[in-house]
Design a protein around this motif. Sequence first.
Motif, short mmCIF file in Angstrom:
data_model
loop_
_atom_site.label_atom_id
_atom_site.label_comp_id
_atom_site.label_asym_id
_atom_site.label_seq_id
_atom_site.Cartn_x
_atom_site.Cartn_y
_atom_site.Cartn_z
N PRO A 266 0.81 -1.23 0.00
CA PRO A 266 0.00 0.00 0.00
C PRO A 266 0.83 1.27 0.00
O PRO A 266 0.30 2.35 -0.28
N LEU A 272 -4.63 2.66 -5.33
CA LEU A 272 -5.27 3.17 -4.13
C LEU A 272 -5.55 4.67 -4.24
O LEU A 272 -4.85 5.40 -4.93
N ALA A 273 -6.57 5.10 -3.51
CA ALA A 273 -6.88 6.54 -3.47
C ALA A 273 -5.76 7.32 -2.81
O ALA A 273 -5.53 8.49 -3.13
N ASN A 275 -1.75 6.47 -0.66
CA ASN A 275 -0.80 5.47 -0.17
C ASN A 275 -0.61 5.63 1.34
O ASN A 275 -0.82 6.70 1.90
N TYR A 276 -0.21 4.54 1.99
CA TYR A 276 0.06 4.58 3.42
C TYR A 276 1.04 3.48 3.78
O TYR A 276 1.27 2.54 3.01
N GLY A 283 -3.04 8.00 4.94
CA GLY A 283 -3.70 7.66 3.69
C GLY A 283 -4.75 6.57 3.83
O GLY A 283 -5.65 6.45 2.98
N LYS A 284 -4.70 5.80 4.90
CA LYS A 284 -5.65 4.70 5.06
C LYS A 284 -7.07 5.22 5.24
O LYS A 284 -8.03 4.65 4.69
N ARG A 286 -8.24 7.95 4.01
CA ARG A 286 -8.68 8.43 2.69
C ARG A 286 -9.12 7.26 1.81
O ARG A 286 -10.07 7.38 1.03
N CYS A 287 -8.44 6.12 1.93
CA CYS A 287 -8.85 4.93 1.19
C CYS A 287 -10.22 4.46 1.65
O CYS A 287 -11.07 4.06 0.83
N LYS A 288 -10.44 4.48 2.96
CA LYS A 288 -11.74 4.08 3.50
C LYS A 288 -12.85 4.98 2.95
O LYS A 288 -13.91 4.51 2.53
N ALA A 290 -12.83 6.64 0.21
CA ALA A 290 -13.01 6.37 -1.22
C ALA A 290 -13.87 5.13 -1.46
O ALA A 290 -14.72 5.11 -2.37
N ILE A 291 -13.69 4.09 -0.64
CA ILE A 291 -14.52 2.89 -0.78
C ILE A 291 -15.97 3.20 -0.43
O ILE A 291 -16.90 2.77 -1.13
#
Length: 367
Positions: A266, A272-273, A275-276, A283-284, A286-288, A290-291
């Motif tokens: 990651p 990914l939306a 990185n982390y 960044g995690k 932000r990924c959540k 985005a989902i």
Amino acid sequence: MAGGLRVLFLSPEVVPFAKTGGLADVAGALPGALKRLGVDARLVLPLYRMVREKDFDMRPVLENLKVPIGKENLTANILETQTEDGVPVYLIEREDMYDRPNLYGTPEGDYYDNFERFTFLAHASLKLTELIPFRPEVIHCHDWQTGLVPALMKGPYADVPFFRDIRCVFTVHNLGYQGLFSAEKLPLTGLPEGQFFRAEGLEYWGKISLLKAGIVYSDAVTTVSPKYGQEIQTPEYGMGMDGILYHRRAYLRGILNGVDYGRWDPAKDSHLAANYSPQKMGGKSRCKKAIIDEMKLDRKLNKRPLLGMISRLDAQKGLDLLVEIIDDILALEVALVVLGTGDEKIQNAIQEAAERHPGRVGLKIGF
């Protein structure tokens, strides 16, 4: 590991070419990892429609390869490409067998001619191996779709000088898929009935089991972890194959599947939306987010746990258990996102849960 070992991998699916499950990840990553250790690794798989649609750079290497199916000889073309790691890949082209929307079937069931399709794959793989400028020391077969190969090497190909001293390894990725077919189809394989269709061979409760063929006739059997290798020798987890696996226990090894950290990182994954990494976790979230947005879930879930599941949607994977308790899980004020494909009843059950819990369940059919 000593350099120079030559290994030919036969798999019905390989990342990034064709995938329905974790088998494709292993078959795609392991040859590259071995190549970095000095092994000369090659791959063989069918030229499915999804492979062609991805527009890989392919070149023809063999035309009109004769492949025996019963009393007939069919033909195949062989094309070559390579993985990102530079591993050569040989693609078996036969339009009527592999130019289909799915690899093995539809949500309603398996393709009616899967026995013919993968018998053809087994013979074509061995025939092309004789003709390419590469003689493997080991042929590594994966799951029931290639299980006929070890039997053929003990049968009609045993007297072919090219195959003398070539060893065969068979890996069981999922014991629940056993490649069961009517005994009437045996003549298509070219295997003598008296020698092979028996309890000590590929016969399984009156049917042909291509998984059993791989287990019985290979020189070594591996599976996806040491624990699973132990479990499948017991009645509880052996799914009817525990006796033969216990009988072959001296040749059975459980080897834990690895992860290709070059691909699954990651910190640098461009898909990914954000990185982390363990050192930089921002960044995690932000990924959540985005989902949640992509699956059109309730945005209030940004502050609640979000559960994710990526799996083949099948009872053998435990998805029937998820269906039974999904309402209890959602009562905990969490959300659920599921990615996978498979059993239509399970797909429908998860979709119905999404309708009962709007904004709390996301389902994406695919893999």
